[in-house]
Design a protein around this motif. Structure first.
Motif, PDB file in Angstrom:
ATOM      1  N   THR A 118      45.765   9.501  41.389  1.00 17.13           N
ATOM      2  CA  THR A 118      46.593  10.294  40.631  1.00 17.13           C
ATOM      3  C   THR A 118      46.011  11.151  39.720  1.00 17.13           C
ATOM      4  O   THR A 118      46.640  12.415  39.557  1.00 17.13           O
ATOM      5  CB  THR A 118      47.268   9.054  39.709  1.00 17.13           C
ATOM      6  OG1 THR A 118      48.198   8.151  40.603  1.00 17.13           O
ATOM      7  CG2 THR A 118      48.278   9.725  38.920  1.00 17.13           C
ATOM      8  N   ILE A 162      46.968  15.176  39.751  1.00 19.76           N
ATOM      9  CA  ILE A 162      47.521  16.057  38.511  1.00 19.76           C
ATOM     10  C   ILE A 162      46.578  16.898  38.191  1.00 19.76           C
ATOM     11  O   ILE A 162      47.201  18.224  37.980  1.00 19.76           O
ATOM     12  CB  ILE A 162      47.261  15.107  37.234  1.00 19.76           C
ATOM     13  CG1 ILE A 162      48.296  13.828  37.204  1.00 19.76           C
ATOM     14  CG2 ILE A 162      47.432  15.723  35.841  1.00 19.76           C
ATOM     15  CD1 ILE A 162      48.047  12.746  36.448  1.00 19.76           C
ATOM     16  N   GLU A 163      45.305  17.180  38.157  1.00 18.97           N
ATOM     17  CA  GLU A 163      44.389  18.047  37.991  1.00 18.97           C
ATOM     18  C   GLU A 163      44.527  19.354  39.378  1.00 18.97           C
ATOM     19  O   GLU A 163      44.533  20.534  38.823  1.00 18.97           O
ATOM     20  CB  GLU A 163      42.973  17.705  38.091  1.00 18.97           C
ATOM     21  CG  GLU A 163      42.151  18.720  37.560  1.00 18.97           C
ATOM     22  CD  GLU A 163      40.833  18.348  37.234  1.00 18.97           C
ATOM     23  OE1 GLU A 163      39.938  19.154  36.718  1.00 18.97           O
ATOM     24  OE2 GLU A 163      40.244  17.407  37.655  1.00 18.97           O
ATOM     25  N   ILE A 197      53.692  19.298  36.406  1.00 20.05           N
ATOM     26  CA  ILE A 197      53.961  17.806  36.944  1.00 20.05           C
ATOM     27  C   ILE A 197      54.612  16.871  35.917  1.00 20.05           C
ATOM     28  O   ILE A 197      54.222  16.745  34.647  1.00 20.05           O
ATOM     29  CB  ILE A 197      52.508  17.114  37.212  1.00 20.05           C
ATOM     30  CG1 ILE A 197      51.845  17.825  38.498  1.00 20.05           C
ATOM     31  CG2 ILE A 197      52.628  15.627  37.624  1.00 20.05           C
ATOM     32  CD1 ILE A 197      52.720  17.772  39.724  1.00 20.05           C
ATOM     33  N   HIS A 202      55.292  13.358  34.995  1.00 21.56           N
ATOM     34  CA  HIS A 202      54.868  11.797  35.599  1.00 21.56           C
ATOM     35  C   HIS A 202      55.687  10.857  34.893  1.00 21.56           C
ATOM     36  O   HIS A 202      56.100  11.039  33.719  1.00 21.56           O
ATOM     37  CB  HIS A 202      53.519  11.787  35.403  1.00 21.56           C
ATOM     38  CG  HIS A 202      52.768  10.545  35.569  1.00 21.56           C
ATOM     39  ND1 HIS A 202      52.826   9.448  34.654  1.00 21.56           N
ATOM     40  CD2 HIS A 202      52.235   9.949  36.696  1.00 21.56           C
ATOM     41  CE1 HIS A 202      52.295   8.275  35.319  1.00 21.56           C
ATOM     42  NE2 HIS A 202      51.988   8.555  36.297  1.00 21.56           N
ATOM     43  N   PHE A 209      48.412  18.925  28.485  1.00 22.40           N
ATOM     44  CA  PHE A 209      48.873  17.690  28.688  1.00 22.40           C
ATOM     45  C   PHE A 209      49.957  17.232  27.440  1.00 22.40           C
ATOM     46  O   PHE A 209      49.616  17.846  26.380  1.00 22.40           O
ATOM     47  CB  PHE A 209      47.686  16.467  28.409  1.00 22.40           C
ATOM     48  CG  PHE A 209      46.640  16.755  29.778  1.00 22.40           C
ATOM     49  CD1 PHE A 209      46.802  17.084  30.966  1.00 22.40           C
ATOM     50  CD2 PHE A 209      45.460  16.384  29.241  1.00 22.40           C
ATOM     51  CE1 PHE A 209      45.886  17.210  31.845  1.00 22.40           C
ATOM     52  CE2 PHE A 209      44.401  16.469  30.037  1.00 22.40           C
ATOM     53  CZ  PHE A 209      44.419  16.754  31.365  1.00 22.40           C
ATOM     54  N   PHE A 211      51.198  19.193  32.386  1.00 21.70           N
ATOM     55  CA  PHE A 211      51.680  18.052  32.571  1.00 21.70           C
ATOM     56  C   PHE A 211      52.035  17.424  31.471  1.00 21.70           C
ATOM     57  O   PHE A 211      51.738  17.267  30.348  1.00 21.70           O
ATOM     58  CB  PHE A 211      49.931  17.221  32.772  1.00 21.70           C
ATOM     59  CG  PHE A 211      50.324  15.723  33.124  1.00 21.70           C
ATOM     60  CD1 PHE A 211      50.495  15.155  34.223  1.00 21.70           C
ATOM     61  CD2 PHE A 211      49.916  14.827  32.150  1.00 21.70           C
ATOM     62  CE1 PHE A 211      50.665  13.796  34.552  1.00 21.70           C
ATOM     63  CE2 PHE A 211      50.145  13.304  32.462  1.00 21.70           C
ATOM     64  CZ  PHE A 211      50.308  13.089  33.735  1.00 21.70           C
TER      65      PHE A 211
END
Length: 250
Positions: A24, A28-29, A38, A40, A162, A187
């Motif tokens: 996971t 993501i990276e 992304i 999530h 993030f 993200f």
């Protein structure tokens, strides 16, 4: 690999990606480096139950790019249905791991949710651990609907890599699904009560309880007045849905 190519199972009409924690984080990276946003989400027994009757929540979850199994009960259910998930990927653990990654590689995080003193404590902890460079911004989780657009714009302008949203379900899922195109942060994820845990306001269950699917019982022990009825109802419904999927679904 794009999110649409990740191996997926279906559980109670919800897609769940067949990923370990390590996989996971790698996904993501990889997508961040490719400039792809992304969204999530994690699912547990309660969320899968509530998705059956809450269309906004259902749409918000299934429209995500990566869907992990947060609850150990979901992993056990997948194995009983003979479409096994490799392991639990708890949202709280994922956030902590991603902040370690931020400290190593210079990513910035925006923290949105919880009470002011709690989110401030989370920011202070990560600033002390990794330096101010990992903090893009923060805001408490108390706001009106009229403020949502401004909040989304503030997050977009923060330069965050993030976004962690610590608001109750389904509010956080619906907010992210509604505003992700404005936010544009690479993200984004909802993290529930994780800020409370990181700040020290509440404690997570001991590891043996987490591994044996008893984290919900520990939460009932901590907050019996608020949690006992919620888990009594959702756990019972989850078992019913599981049996229906095993024996009645064609």
């Amino acid at each position: 690999m794009t999110p649409t190519e990740i191996p997926t199972i279906e559980l109670m009409n919800c897609p769940v990606h067949v990923l370990t924690m390590e996989q996971t984080i790698a996904e993501i990276e990889r997508n961040i480096k490719q400039g792809r946003q992304i969204h999530h989400v994690v699912v547990n027994a309660a969320k899968l139950v509530n998705m059956q009757t809450n269309k906004d929540l259902y749409d918000s979850v299934v429209n995500c790019d990566i869907i992990n199994a947060d609850g150990q009960s979901v992993v056990w259910a997948s194995r009983w249905l003979k479409k096994p998930l490799p392991e639990r990927v708890a949202g709280a653990d994922l956030m902590v791991n991603l902040m370690d990654l931020a400290g190593q590689k210079g990513y910035k995080a925006y923290f949105f949710g919880a009470k002011e003193e709690v989110v401030q404590k989370v920011v202070d902890i990560y600033t002390q651990k990794f330096g101010e460079q990992v903090i893009a911004g923060y805001r408490n989780g108390y706001y009106t609907v009229a403020e949502e657009d401004t909040i989304a714009q503030d997050i977009a302008e923060s330069g965050a890599d993030f976004l962690f949203v610590a608001i109750t379900s389904p509010k956080k899922e619906i907010f992210l699904n509604k505003y992700k195109d404005i936010i544009k942060t690479p993200f984004i994820m909802g993290v529930g009560g994780t800020f409370d845990v990181v700040s020290g306001k509440t404690k997570r269950a001991p590891l043996w309880m987490q591994r044996n699917g008893l984290e919900w019982l520990y939460r009932v022990y901590q907050e019996p007045g608020r949690m006992w009825k919620r888990y009594a109802v959702t756990n019972t419904k989850f078992i019913g849905l599981l049996f229906r999927e095993k024996f009645l679904k064609k």
